[in-house]
Design an enzyme around this catalytic site. Sequence first.
Site, PDB file in Angstrom:
ATOM      1  N   SER A  43      -7.170  -5.663  -5.990  1.00 18.85           N
ATOM      2  CA  SER A  43      -8.245  -6.288  -5.282  1.00 18.85           C
ATOM      3  C   SER A  43      -9.534  -6.165  -6.170  1.00 18.85           C
ATOM      4  CB  SER A  43      -8.327  -6.180  -3.355  1.00 18.85           C
ATOM      5  OG  SER A  43      -8.858  -4.443  -3.932  1.00 18.85           O
ATOM      6  N   ARG A  84      -1.013   8.865 -10.141  1.00 18.41           N
ATOM      7  CA  ARG A  84      -0.679   8.375  -9.059  1.00 18.41           C
ATOM      8  C   ARG A  84       0.348   6.090 -10.194  1.00 18.41           C
ATOM      9  NH1 ARG A  84      -3.804   7.090  -5.527  1.00 18.41           N
ATOM     10  NH2 ARG A  84      -4.320   4.778  -5.747  1.00 18.41           N
ATOM     11  N   LEU A 106      11.035 -20.081  -4.088  1.00 18.61           N
ATOM     12  CA  LEU A 106      10.207 -19.227  -2.880  1.00 18.61           C
ATOM     13  C   LEU A 106       9.241 -19.960  -4.028  1.00 18.61           C
ATOM     14  CD1 LEU A 106       9.772 -17.328  -1.733  1.00 18.61           C
ATOM     15  CD2 LEU A 106       9.917 -16.038  -3.672  1.00 18.61           C
ATOM     16  N   TRP A 130     -11.230  -2.253  -9.154  1.00 23.51           N
ATOM     17  CA  TRP A 130     -11.777  -2.600 -10.328  1.00 23.51           C
ATOM     18  C   TRP A 130     -12.555  -0.993  -9.532  1.00 23.51           C
ATOM     19  CZ3 TRP A 130     -10.790  -4.737 -13.970  1.00 23.51           C
ATOM     20  CH2 TRP A 130     -10.682  -6.420 -14.225  1.00 23.51           C
ATOM     21  N   HIS A 154       3.107   3.367  -9.002  1.00 28.15           N
ATOM     22  CA  HIS A 154       2.092   1.652  -9.229  1.00 28.15           C
ATOM     23  C   HIS A 154       3.952   1.310 -10.473  1.00 28.15           C
ATOM     24  CE1 HIS A 154      -1.539   1.762  -7.712  1.00 28.15           C
ATOM     25  NE2 HIS A 154      -1.691   2.622  -8.916  1.00 28.15           N
ATOM     26  N   GLU A 182     -12.257  -5.176  -5.190  1.00 26.71           N
ATOM     27  CA  GLU A 182     -12.622  -3.401  -4.487  1.00 26.71           C
ATOM     28  C   GLU A 182     -11.884  -2.154  -5.696  1.00 26.71           C
ATOM     29  OE1 GLU A 182     -11.912  -5.622  -2.576  1.00 26.71           O
ATOM     30  OE2 GLU A 182     -13.921  -6.368  -1.648  1.00 26.71           O
ATOM     31  N   SER A 229      -8.425  -4.973   4.345  1.00 28.28           N
ATOM     32  CA  SER A 229      -8.753  -4.383   2.793  1.00 28.28           C
ATOM     33  C   SER A 229      -9.184  -6.444   2.559  1.00 28.28           C
ATOM     34  CB  SER A 229      -7.610  -4.350   2.622  1.00 28.28           C
ATOM     35  OG  SER A 229      -7.565  -2.701   3.516  1.00 28.28           O
ATOM     36  N   ASP A 245       0.923  -1.339   0.187  1.00 24.36           N
ATOM     37  CA  ASP A 245       0.133  -0.204   0.134  1.00 24.36           C
ATOM     38  C   ASP A 245       0.895   1.673   0.021  1.00 24.36           C
ATOM     39  OD1 ASP A 245      -2.087   1.148  -0.124  1.00 24.36           O
ATOM     40  OD2 ASP A 245      -2.362   1.186   2.063  1.00 24.36           O
ATOM     41  N   GLY A 246       0.101   2.562  -0.504  1.00 21.90           N
ATOM     42  CA  GLY A 246       0.791   3.803  -0.228  1.00 21.90           C
ATOM     43  C   GLY A 246       1.521   4.214  -1.703  1.00 21.90           C
ATOM     44  N   ASN A 247       1.255   3.296  -3.008  1.00 21.03           N
ATOM     45  CA  ASN A 247       1.742   3.917  -4.179  1.00 21.03           C
ATOM     46  C   ASN A 247       1.504   4.938  -4.396  1.00 21.03           C
ATOM     47  OD1 ASN A 247       2.991   1.103  -4.495  1.00 21.03           O
ATOM     48  ND2 ASN A 247       1.533   0.238  -5.656  1.00 21.03           N
TER      49      ASN A 247
END
Length: 243
Positions: free
Chosen positions: A63, A31, A129, A67, A35, A65, A194, A18-20
Amino acid sequence: MTKKSSAAAPRHVAIIMDGNGRWAAARGLPRSAGHKTGIDALRRSVKAASDFGIEYLTIYSFSTENWSRPKTEVTFLLELLRRFIRQDVAELHASGVQIKIIGARDDLEASMIAMLDDAEKLTAANSKLKLVVAFNYGSRQEILRATQAIANSVKSGALNVSDITLETIAGALDTSGIPDPDLLIRTGGEQRISNFLLWQCAYAEFVFVPEFWPDFDAAIFRRALDEYAARDRRFGGVKAQTA
Ligand code: FPP
């Protein structure tokens, strides 16, 4: 006998990146720049997780959300995932990373579905990984899909209601076969989950870091692991007593 209850090294780390947007705004940038720079932080984190000997790294990349964001931002994020897969899969494969995508896949474009399927197939045998990418993911929606699948098994006669266990539910989630996260890290200073891995994080330790995602690096990751290591995980039990 003393039972060791400290957390030691996490096997599975999940990250809410979070925080981009705030990172970009602080620099007077759009923004999308946040990203884009977030992809570099992702690359650093995958490398660091691998170096730290973490087995599973799950990242929240888009997420259900998300969209609802402006169309240009949604398009940019979708394109960023395409570009990440196109540009990075070969190198991730070469370094032994297995890729798994979780989230609702059916409502994505056919070409995107094919791309995600191919990345999973190519890297399926890797074991250094496991990178779990939560894309078009929402935990409540995942639980709904699992519930529908279990209900269908009952309806068809393949499963009795009395045979539904916690394992039945865990096995019907997108994360079937993946151990629950030990540690959830959220960057950007907000302290909430979230709609991310709600079932799976039942006993996860949460570490919230103030730095915005594009600034995340191995040193911040290390600090979060150190904080985790100092926690006393009791899983609802009591602290082990020394004799
Ligand atoms: C949250 O920042 C971040 C996202 C919604 C997307 C996360 C995506 C990346 C880090 C890069 C994409 C990675 C892949 C694999 C596609 P925000 O926009 O909510 O920031 P804000 O809270 O400051 O507004």
